[in-house]
Design a protein around this motif. Structure first.
Motif, mmCIF file in Angstrom:
data_model
loop_
_atom_site.group_PDB
_atom_site.id
_atom_site.type_symbol
_atom_site.label_atom_id
_atom_site.label_comp_id
_atom_site.label_asym_id
_atom_site.label_seq_id
_atom_site.Cartn_x
_atom_site.Cartn_y
_atom_site.Cartn_z
ATOM 1 N N PHE A 36 55.016 103.146 53.807
ATOM 2 C CA PHE A 36 55.613 103.778 53.094
ATOM 3 C C PHE A 36 56.709 104.699 53.564
ATOM 4 C CE2 PHE A 36 52.032 103.063 50.149
ATOM 5 C CZ PHE A 36 52.316 102.301 49.113
ATOM 6 N N TYR A 38 58.794 108.211 53.555
ATOM 7 C CA TYR A 38 58.792 109.850 52.978
ATOM 8 C C TYR A 38 59.587 110.669 53.472
ATOM 9 C CZ TYR A 38 53.563 108.410 52.704
ATOM 10 O OH TYR A 38 52.612 107.664 52.310
ATOM 11 N N PRO A 70 56.230 114.228 43.712
ATOM 12 C CA PRO A 70 55.959 113.184 44.564
ATOM 13 C C PRO A 70 54.489 113.262 45.389
ATOM 14 C CG PRO A 70 58.072 113.588 44.680
ATOM 15 C CD PRO A 70 57.583 114.619 44.008
ATOM 16 N N GLU A 71 53.737 112.230 45.668
ATOM 17 C CA GLU A 71 52.449 112.430 46.436
ATOM 18 C C GLU A 71 52.813 113.313 47.644
ATOM 19 O OE1 GLU A 71 48.980 109.924 48.645
ATOM 20 O OE2 GLU A 71 50.720 108.972 48.048
ATOM 21 N N HIS A 105 56.367 111.341 49.332
ATOM 22 C CA HIS A 105 56.729 109.957 48.988
ATOM 23 C C HIS A 105 58.061 110.258 48.748
ATOM 24 C CE1 HIS A 105 54.971 106.150 48.114
ATOM 25 N NE2 HIS A 105 56.160 106.003 47.664
#
Length: 265
Positions: A36, A38, A70-71, A105
């Protein structure tokens, strides 16, 4: 049935993609070993670990209140990371940020919130204004909204300017119980007509146990401060007590919000 303790994932940063120079602390777009992307906030930047603590606490409190954030993940930078970086300023930043950092994220395709284009309903606006008064966030203004539109929903980002009392660390009790005059500059203040209505609802979402869980997320490594005769657990306890006192005296900042809104009319 007991809820599981609050935890953040930890990722290892594998690729530095590009600096995000619109941020004063020079955050970066990066990729991690979970594949992912970031937005990476560095411990070696500007206000150091205090900005990361503010980002962590502010973001997780917002999430607890039901707002979209966002995470957040802990992001580990290996010692060898960034050696091939050609920009000297960035290389120094990476060297000074080895170890545990914080990342959000990346919301690919998100657009910066524009108050002229997007109307926010009064309950959502009131929740965000309440949050920013609670966390003493000086940085959600027309000039810098720190909100994104993603899939037609409003997302909150960048809470590094919250809890500004910790930059001086003096009279934190006074800071905890004080109103928040900077709320007069909040981008959503005109729409925040339901703050008094939702005040009790938001307070109820922040019981002692939840505030303890959130402050327990702060890595002890981020609480080793020079020039302060307190150990990491004593510093953590101050954050916890600050949040308790802030919540218990919410009427002080709610009145400030109402007073600021009246001056808009």
């Amino acid at each position: 049935m007991k809820n599981n303790p609050l935890e953040l994932r930890t990722v290892n940063v594998t690729r530095y993609i590009t600096p995000l120079r619109e941020g004063g602390s020079l955050p970066a777009l990066a990729e991690a070993d979970d594949d992912f992307k970031y937005v990476l906030k560095f411990r070696g930047a500007g206000h150091g670990v205090k900005a990361l603590i503010a980002e962590l606490l502010g973001g997780e409190i917002a999430r607890t209140l039901g707002l979209k954030v966002p995470e957040l993940v802990f992001a580990n930078l290996d010692e060898a990371f960034g050696r091939s970086e050609g920009d000297e300023e960035i290389q120094d930043l990476l060297k000074g940020s080895r170890g545990l950092n914080l990342a959000l994220h990346f919301l690919s395709g998100a657009l910066t919130f524009d108050p002229v284009v997007t109307q926010v309903d009064e309950k959502l606006a009131s929740k965000i204004v309440w949050l920013d008064s609670f966390t003493t966030n000086i940085d959600r203004t027309v000039k810098n909204t720190n909100m994104l539109m993603w899939h037609k929903e409003l997302w909150l980002i960048d809470h590094g300017a919250t809890f500004y009392f910790h930059h001086s660390w003096d009279n934190w009790e006074k800071a905890a119980t004080s109103p928040f005059p900077y709320i007069k500059d909040h981008v959503l203040l005109p729409q925040a007509s339901a703050v008094n209505v939702i005040n009790s609802e938001l307070i109820a979402l922040l019981p002692n146990e939840k505030l303890r869980e959130i402050t327990n997320l702060i890595p002890s490594d981020w609480l080793q401060w020079e020039g302060i005769e307190m150990n990491s657990e004593e510093i953590r306890e101050v954050y916890y007590q600050f949040l308790l006192m802030r919540r218990n005296n919410a009427n002080n900042f709610v009145k400030q919000i109402q007073d600021a809104r009246e001056k808009l009319v």
